[in-house]
Write a protein that holds these residues in place. Sequence first.
Motif, PDB file in Angstrom:
ATOM      1  N   GLU A   1     -63.745 -11.072 -64.093  1.00 41.09           N
ATOM      2  CA  GLU A   1     -63.298 -10.039 -63.807  1.00 41.09           C
ATOM      3  C   GLU A   1     -61.771  -9.942 -63.770  1.00 41.09           C
ATOM      4  OE1 GLU A   1     -65.786  -9.418 -60.643  1.00 41.09           O
ATOM      5  OE2 GLU A   1     -67.549  -9.424 -61.885  1.00 41.09           O
ATOM      6  N   ARG A   2     -61.221 -11.002 -63.311  1.00 44.32           N
ATOM      7  CA  ARG A   2     -59.503 -10.977 -63.067  1.00 44.32           C
ATOM      8  C   ARG A   2     -59.198 -11.089 -64.636  1.00 44.32           C
ATOM      9  NH1 ARG A   2     -57.576  -9.801 -58.811  1.00 44.32           N
ATOM     10  NH2 ARG A   2     -55.676 -10.445 -60.078  1.00 44.32           N
ATOM     11  N   ARG A   3     -59.791 -11.900 -65.382  1.00 43.47           N
ATOM     12  CA  ARG A   3     -59.401 -12.180 -66.888  1.00 43.47           C
ATOM     13  C   ARG A   3     -59.437 -10.851 -67.727  1.00 43.47           C
ATOM     14  NH1 ARG A   3     -59.939 -17.959 -68.718  1.00 43.47           N
ATOM     15  NH2 ARG A   3     -60.900 -19.020 -66.865  1.00 43.47           N
ATOM     16  N   GLN A   4     -60.750 -10.078 -67.412  1.00 46.06           N
ATOM     17  CA  GLN A   4     -60.567  -8.862 -68.038  1.00 46.06           C
ATOM     18  C   GLN A   4     -60.001  -7.587 -67.463  1.00 46.06           C
ATOM     19  OE1 GLN A   4     -64.800  -7.575 -67.964  1.00 46.06           O
ATOM     20  NE2 GLN A   4     -64.385  -5.643 -69.198  1.00 46.06           N
ATOM     21  N   TYR A   5     -59.906  -7.570 -66.254  1.00 45.51           N
ATOM     22  CA  TYR A   5     -59.187  -6.301 -65.591  1.00 45.51           C
ATOM     23  C   TYR A   5     -57.808  -6.460 -65.312  1.00 45.51           C
ATOM     24  CZ  TYR A   5     -63.982  -4.875 -65.064  1.00 45.51           C
ATOM     25  OH  TYR A   5     -65.351  -4.694 -65.499  1.00 45.51           O
ATOM     26  N   PHE A   6     -57.533  -7.906 -65.052  1.00 49.24           N
ATOM     27  CA  PHE A   6     -56.057  -8.136 -64.573  1.00 49.24           C
ATOM     28  C   PHE A   6     -55.251  -9.058 -65.399  1.00 49.24           C
ATOM     29  CE2 PHE A   6     -59.060  -7.069 -61.095  1.00 49.24           C
ATOM     30  CZ  PHE A   6     -58.279  -5.990 -60.355  1.00 49.24           C
ATOM     31  N   GLN A   7     -55.890  -8.943 -66.540  1.00 45.59           N
ATOM     32  CA  GLN A   7     -55.216  -9.735 -67.772  1.00 45.59           C
ATOM     33  C   GLN A   7     -54.620 -11.262 -67.480  1.00 45.59           C
ATOM     34  OE1 GLN A   7     -54.015  -6.478 -67.141  1.00 45.59           O
ATOM     35  NE2 GLN A   7     -55.578  -6.134 -68.612  1.00 45.59           N
ATOM     36  N   GLU A   8     -55.630 -11.782 -66.529  1.00 44.89           N
ATOM     37  CA  GLU A   8     -55.411 -13.360 -66.334  1.00 44.89           C
ATOM     38  C   GLU A   8     -55.519 -14.196 -67.511  1.00 44.89           C
ATOM     39  OE1 GLU A   8     -56.910 -15.107 -63.063  1.00 44.89           O
ATOM     40  OE2 GLU A   8     -55.922 -13.522 -61.716  1.00 44.89           O
ATOM     41  N   ASN A   9     -54.588 -15.182 -67.941  1.00 42.29           N
ATOM     42  CA  ASN A   9     -54.811 -15.920 -69.017  1.00 42.29           C
ATOM     43  C   ASN A   9     -54.662 -17.308 -68.513  1.00 42.29           C
ATOM     44  OD1 ASN A   9     -52.239 -16.499 -68.585  1.00 42.29           O
ATOM     45  ND2 ASN A   9     -51.338 -15.124 -70.228  1.00 42.29           N
ATOM     46  N   ASN A  10     -55.031 -18.336 -69.720  1.00 43.03           N
ATOM     47  CA  ASN A  10     -55.221 -19.657 -69.041  1.00 43.03           C
ATOM     48  C   ASN A  10     -53.815 -20.089 -68.351  1.00 43.03           C
ATOM     49  OD1 ASN A  10     -57.556 -19.654 -69.688  1.00 43.03           O
ATOM     50  ND2 ASN A  10     -57.367 -20.418 -71.978  1.00 43.03           N
ATOM     51  N   GLU A  11     -52.671 -19.672 -68.897  1.00 44.36           N
ATOM     52  CA  GLU A  11     -51.323 -20.345 -68.306  1.00 44.36           C
ATOM     53  C   GLU A  11     -51.277 -19.799 -66.860  1.00 44.36           C
ATOM     54  OE1 GLU A  11     -46.869 -19.171 -69.370  1.00 44.36           O
ATOM     55  OE2 GLU A  11     -48.208 -18.451 -70.726  1.00 44.36           O
ATOM     56  N   ILE A  12     -51.520 -18.606 -66.675  1.00 41.37           N
ATOM     57  CA  ILE A  12     -51.557 -17.916 -65.391  1.00 41.37           C
ATOM     58  C   ILE A  12     -52.556 -18.502 -64.245  1.00 41.37           C
ATOM     59  CG2 ILE A  12     -52.436 -15.934 -63.688  1.00 41.37           C
ATOM     60  CD1 ILE A  12     -50.887 -14.111 -66.072  1.00 41.37           C
ATOM     61  N   ILE A  13     -53.607 -19.015 -64.754  1.00 43.16           N
ATOM     62  CA  ILE A  13     -54.641 -19.616 -64.118  1.00 43.16           C
ATOM     63  C   ILE A  13     -54.453 -21.193 -63.716  1.00 43.16           C
ATOM     64  CG2 ILE A  13     -56.970 -20.827 -64.405  1.00 43.16           C
ATOM     65  CD1 ILE A  13     -57.546 -18.120 -66.021  1.00 43.16           C
ATOM     66  N   LYS A  14     -53.640 -21.616 -64.850  1.00 44.60           N
ATOM     67  CA  LYS A  14     -52.938 -23.190 -64.630  1.00 44.60           C
ATOM     68  C   LYS A  14     -51.958 -22.957 -63.247  1.00 44.60           C
ATOM     69  CE  LYS A  14     -51.265 -26.866 -67.077  1.00 44.60           C
ATOM     70  NZ  LYS A  14     -50.834 -27.244 -68.278  1.00 44.60           N
ATOM     71  N   LEU A  15     -51.035 -22.168 -63.432  1.00 49.97           N
ATOM     72  CA  LEU A  15     -50.002 -21.990 -62.199  1.00 49.97           C
ATOM     73  C   LEU A  15     -50.777 -21.642 -60.571  1.00 49.97           C
ATOM     74  CD1 LEU A  15     -47.321 -19.604 -63.892  1.00 49.97           C
ATOM     75  CD2 LEU A  15     -47.135 -21.951 -63.049  1.00 49.97           C
ATOM     76  N   LYS A  16     -51.683 -20.819 -61.018  1.00 52.82           N
ATOM     77  CA  LYS A  16     -52.524 -20.631 -59.502  1.00 52.82           C
ATOM     78  C   LYS A  16     -53.155 -21.935 -59.152  1.00 52.82           C
ATOM     79  CE  LYS A  16     -53.244 -15.912 -60.131  1.00 52.82           C
ATOM     80  NZ  LYS A  16     -53.918 -14.532 -60.219  1.00 52.82           N
ATOM     81  N   ILE A  17     -53.872 -22.559 -60.041  1.00 50.43           N
ATOM     82  CA  ILE A  17     -54.477 -23.723 -59.491  1.00 50.43           C
ATOM     83  C   ILE A  17     -53.660 -24.805 -59.032  1.00 50.43           C
ATOM     84  CG2 ILE A  17     -55.810 -25.878 -60.404  1.00 50.43           C
ATOM     85  CD1 ILE A  17     -57.382 -23.819 -62.283  1.00 50.43           C
ATOM     86  N   THR A  18     -52.192 -24.986 -59.593  1.00 48.13           N
ATOM     87  CA  THR A  18     -51.344 -25.807 -59.020  1.00 48.13           C
ATOM     88  C   THR A  18     -50.858 -25.592 -57.698  1.00 48.13           C
ATOM     89  OG1 THR A  18     -50.525 -25.917 -61.230  1.00 48.13           O
ATOM     90  CG2 THR A  18     -49.092 -26.646 -59.825  1.00 48.13           C
ATOM     91  N   ASN A  19     -50.527 -24.252 -57.592  1.00 47.56           N
ATOM     92  CA  ASN A  19     -50.072 -23.529 -56.144  1.00 47.56           C
ATOM     93  C   ASN A  19     -51.176 -24.249 -55.237  1.00 47.56           C
ATOM     94  OD1 ASN A  19     -47.964 -22.678 -57.458  1.00 47.56           O
ATOM     95  ND2 ASN A  19     -48.569 -20.713 -57.475  1.00 47.56           N
ATOM     96  N   LEU A  20     -52.608 -24.123 -55.549  1.00 44.35           N
ATOM     97  CA  LEU A  20     -53.621 -24.103 -54.579  1.00 44.35           C
ATOM     98  C   LEU A  20     -53.719 -25.644 -54.211  1.00 44.35           C
ATOM     99  CD1 LEU A  20     -56.136 -21.693 -56.036  1.00 44.35           C
ATOM    100  CD2 LEU A  20     -55.230 -21.400 -53.681  1.00 44.35           C
ATOM    101  N   ILE A  21     -53.626 -26.454 -55.265  1.00 49.38           N
ATOM    102  CA  ILE A  21     -53.913 -27.918 -54.927  1.00 49.38           C
ATOM    103  C   ILE A  21     -52.624 -28.502 -54.038  1.00 49.38           C
ATOM    104  CG2 ILE A  21     -53.571 -30.272 -56.004  1.00 49.38           C
ATOM    105  CD1 ILE A  21     -55.386 -29.116 -58.309  1.00 49.38           C
TER     106      ILE A  21
END
Length: 239
Positions: A96-116
């Motif tokens: 739903e985030r990929r579809q409605y909020f235009q999240e792509n793999n690059e954004i996802i990678k940044l978020k995962i890095t921040n969380l870890i």
Amino acid sequence: MINLSNFSSIFIANWKLNGNLDFIKEYYQKLLTNPNNCNIICSPVIYLNLLQTNEKNLFFGAQDVSVYNQGAYTGEVSAEMLQEKKTNFCLVGHSERRQYFQENNEIIKLKITNLINKNIVPVICVGETMEEKEKKITKSVLLRQLEEGLPDTSNYENTLIAYEPIWAIGTGYTPSLQDIQEVHEYIKKIDKKFNNFRVLYGGSVKSTNSRDINDLKSVDGCLIGGSSLKVEEFNKIIS
Ligand code: PGA
């Protein structure tokens, strides 16, 4: 960071944009968690603090995090803020985030890095559309989502993978048990790095199919949307 190896199975309730104070009060009174499992509630972020308690062997997760750590980014919530709220998990890249909020793999990678970096376990959601399934390109879609979405710092101790076929989310349809098993095995064999990753299944999980799905050898738990909003149903799933 939480030690994932302490748990035989991991069950995540994804409430999405649902719930209010009365709902939470009643839900929490009726919730019966299973001490062998890792039981996680991903509520809307504003309710995380309300739910903080150790009483029921329960953990809490956010449904999203900012790519930014600080600054003039109106509406955002950082990984550090989630950490301060004692949040142990966070969904990333839900369809739903990929579809409605235009999240792509690059954004996802940044978020995962921040969380870890803040000792929060990211749960990366991957899955194919019906069109991709029909074209028989599910595996290459997943490979790309995982290779491009996971940073080098991700490993089986600090990251979870959720396989959620998009066509199965909220539809009542699920892949066959054989298909789930095959896809999960595929993910774990993509490369040595993935061998020990815990892979959860998500998409129309309910009390009548959760046992069969979770009994599959390559399934390490479930991510549950609609059925997690009915506490009696969620109790049955995690029992
Ligand atoms: P569903 O949703 O269980 O309602 O299919 C799953 C999810 O979106 O994570």
